[in-house]
Design a protein around this motif. Structure first.
Motif, PDB file in Angstrom:
ATOM      1  N   SER A 184      -0.078  -2.394  -4.940  1.00  0.00           N
ATOM      2  CA  SER A 184       0.759  -1.790  -5.981  1.00  0.00           C
ATOM      3  C   SER A 184       1.328  -2.843  -6.930  1.00  0.00           C
ATOM      4  O   SER A 184       1.548  -4.007  -6.572  1.00  0.00           O
ATOM      5  CB  SER A 184       1.890  -0.982  -5.341  1.00  0.00           C
ATOM      6  OG  SER A 184       2.686  -1.820  -4.528  1.00  0.00           O
TER       7      SER A 184
ATOM      8  N   ARG B 242      -7.612   0.941  -8.226  1.00  0.00           N
ATOM      9  CA  ARG B 242      -6.761   0.822  -7.045  1.00  0.00           C
ATOM     10  C   ARG B 242      -6.253   2.165  -6.531  1.00  0.00           C
ATOM     11  O   ARG B 242      -5.474   2.216  -5.580  1.00  0.00           O
ATOM     12  CB  ARG B 242      -5.571  -0.093  -7.372  1.00  0.00           C
ATOM     13  CG  ARG B 242      -5.956  -1.529  -7.685  1.00  0.00           C
ATOM     14  CD  ARG B 242      -4.740  -2.399  -8.050  1.00  0.00           C
ATOM     15  NE  ARG B 242      -4.102  -1.976  -9.271  1.00  0.00           N
ATOM     16  CZ  ARG B 242      -2.958  -1.291  -9.322  1.00  0.00           C
ATOM     17  NH1 ARG B 242      -2.309  -0.966  -8.203  1.00  0.00           N
ATOM     18  NH2 ARG B 242      -2.431  -0.941 -10.476  1.00  0.00           N
TER      19      ARG B 242
ATOM     20  N   LYS C 143     -12.230   7.710  -5.922  1.00  0.00           N
ATOM     21  CA  LYS C 143     -11.609   6.397  -6.095  1.00  0.00           C
ATOM     22  C   LYS C 143     -11.739   5.974  -7.541  1.00  0.00           C
ATOM     23  O   LYS C 143     -12.791   6.139  -8.168  1.00  0.00           O
ATOM     24  CB  LYS C 143     -12.301   5.384  -5.177  1.00  0.00           C
ATOM     25  CG  LYS C 143     -11.691   3.989  -5.176  1.00  0.00           C
ATOM     26  CD  LYS C 143     -12.372   3.120  -4.129  1.00  0.00           C
ATOM     27  CE  LYS C 143     -11.671   1.768  -3.967  1.00  0.00           C
ATOM     28  NZ  LYS C 143     -11.833   0.894  -5.111  1.00  0.00           N
TER      29      LYS C 143
ATOM     30  N   THR D  82      -3.456   1.048  -3.738  1.00  0.00           N
ATOM     31  CA  THR D  82      -3.588  -0.238  -3.053  1.00  0.00           C
ATOM     32  C   THR D  82      -3.063  -1.349  -3.959  1.00  0.00           C
ATOM     33  O   THR D  82      -3.132  -1.247  -5.187  1.00  0.00           O
ATOM     34  CB  THR D  82      -5.061  -0.515  -2.698  1.00  0.00           C
ATOM     35  OG1 THR D  82      -5.820  -0.584  -3.915  1.00  0.00           O
ATOM     36  CG2 THR D  82      -5.628   0.600  -1.837  1.00  0.00           C
TER      37      THR D  82
ATOM     38  N   THR E 182       1.384   5.540  -0.191  1.00  0.00           N
ATOM     39  CA  THR E 182       0.796   6.860   0.035  1.00  0.00           C
ATOM     40  C   THR E 182       1.776   7.937  -0.401  1.00  0.00           C
ATOM     41  O   THR E 182       2.955   7.908  -0.023  1.00  0.00           O
ATOM     42  CB  THR E 182       0.446   7.072   1.516  1.00  0.00           C
ATOM     43  OG1 THR E 182      -0.569   6.130   1.886  1.00  0.00           O
ATOM     44  CG2 THR E 182      -0.082   8.481   1.751  1.00  0.00           C
TER      45      THR E 182
ATOM     46  N   PHE F  80       0.863  -1.183   0.000  1.00  0.00           N
ATOM     47  CA  PHE F  80       0.000   0.000   0.000  1.00  0.00           C
ATOM     48  C   PHE F  80       0.896   1.228   0.000  1.00  0.00           C
ATOM     49  O   PHE F  80       1.805   1.346   0.813  1.00  0.00           O
ATOM     50  CB  PHE F  80      -0.883  -0.032   1.250  1.00  0.00           C
ATOM     51  CG  PHE F  80      -1.838   1.122   1.359  1.00  0.00           C
ATOM     52  CD1 PHE F  80      -1.506   2.250   2.104  1.00  0.00           C
ATOM     53  CD2 PHE F  80      -3.070   1.091   0.727  1.00  0.00           C
ATOM     54  CE1 PHE F  80      -2.382   3.311   2.214  1.00  0.00           C
ATOM     55  CE2 PHE F  80      -3.954   2.158   0.832  1.00  0.00           C
ATOM     56  CZ  PHE F  80      -3.619   3.270   1.591  1.00  0.00           C
TER      57      PHE F  80
ATOM     58  N   HIS G  16      -3.334   7.458  -2.687  1.00  0.00           N
ATOM     59  CA  HIS G  16      -3.056   6.110  -2.220  1.00  0.00           C
ATOM     60  C   HIS G  16      -3.148   5.138  -3.388  1.00  0.00           C
ATOM     61  O   HIS G  16      -4.031   5.269  -4.245  1.00  0.00           O
ATOM     62  CB  HIS G  16      -4.077   5.689  -1.147  1.00  0.00           C
ATOM     63  CG  HIS G  16      -4.176   6.623   0.009  1.00  0.00           C
ATOM     64  ND1 HIS G  16      -3.205   6.717   0.983  1.00  0.00           N
ATOM     65  CD2 HIS G  16      -5.151   7.524   0.338  1.00  0.00           C
ATOM     66  CE1 HIS G  16      -3.581   7.622   1.870  1.00  0.00           C
ATOM     67  NE2 HIS G  16      -4.741   8.127   1.511  1.00  0.00           N
TER      68      HIS G  16
END
Lengths: 106, 114
Positions: free
Chosen positions: A77, A58, A55, A75, A20, A18, A73
């Motif tokens: 990856s 991902r 969103k 998710t 950021t 994950f 973000h």
């Protein structure tokens, strides 16, 4: 002077992690953009947001107007996410961060 | 659906040539911008326009001019290209309403001057 600051400048992650990326700005804005630039240079607009959260697959982008802060973000990856991610804010013109270079290792 | 189109993705020109970079938007946006991107310097504003036939200098206008004869088209002109103008050029457009803003970016043109 840097109206838009991004962190980190460089980021290496293992596939599946994950991720950021943060963006802070100091000017009054109407909207904030997250852009993606792959090796070879083409720029793609990922999100434009002025409040809350968006969103797409991902990718998740959030913005806190009071704190003048946004996060992108990623998710789960994947190596294809490897790119430079640029934060841009829109007031009477665009102001850009210097970008975060992301490398996702298989 | 592409909303801001830059005429070329890659361009190679010779020193001294006159170079036109074209940007077209189909959203009736009033505001259009040209930026260049260089390693370590990020994206810097060259010129912008708030209306037809109107132009304003940005942070680094030297060596460039612009033309906006029609609302949808904003051209960046390098009168006599030089090697230090080798860069990625990005066009953007926006529309400000009272309560909202709409903004889009082109894909970029990578110009090499040899």
């Amino acid at each position: 002077k840097n109206e838009v600051e991004q962190s980190p400048q460089n980021l290496t992650a293992q596939e599946g992690e994950f991720i950021t990326i943060n963006c802070s700005y100091s000017v009054g804005i109407s909207a904030l953009h997250w852009l993606q630039q792959h090796p070879g240079g083409g720029i793609v607009s990922l999100f434009m947001l002025s409040s809350g959260k968006k969103k797409h697959g991902r990718l998740i982008a959030t913005i806190n107007i009071q704190e003048k802060h946004s996060s992108l973000h990623i998710t789960a990856s994947h190596p294809r996410d490897s790119a430079v991610y640029i934060c841009a804010v829109t007031g009477n013109q665009f102001y850009f961060g210097t970008g975060t270079s992301l490398t996702v290792i298989p | 659906d592409v909303k801001v189109t830059q005429s070329s993705r890659y361009l190679v020109k010779r020193t001294g040539e006159k170079v036109f970079l074209e940007c077209v938007q189909d959203m009736d946006h009033e505001n259009m911008f040209w930026y260049r991107q260089d390693p370590g310097l990020g994206l810097r504003l060259i010129y912008f326009s708030y209306d037809v036939k109107m132009k304003e200098k940005g942070d680094i206008p030297e060596g460039y001019s612009v033309s906006r004869e029609k609302k949808e088209r904003f051209s960046l002109i390098l009168e006599s290209a030089s090697t230090n103008q080798t860069s990625m050029y990005l066009c953007a457009s926006s529309l400000w309403n009272r309560d909202s803003i709409e903004a889009f970016f082109g894909q970029g043109t990578r110009l090499t001057v040899v």
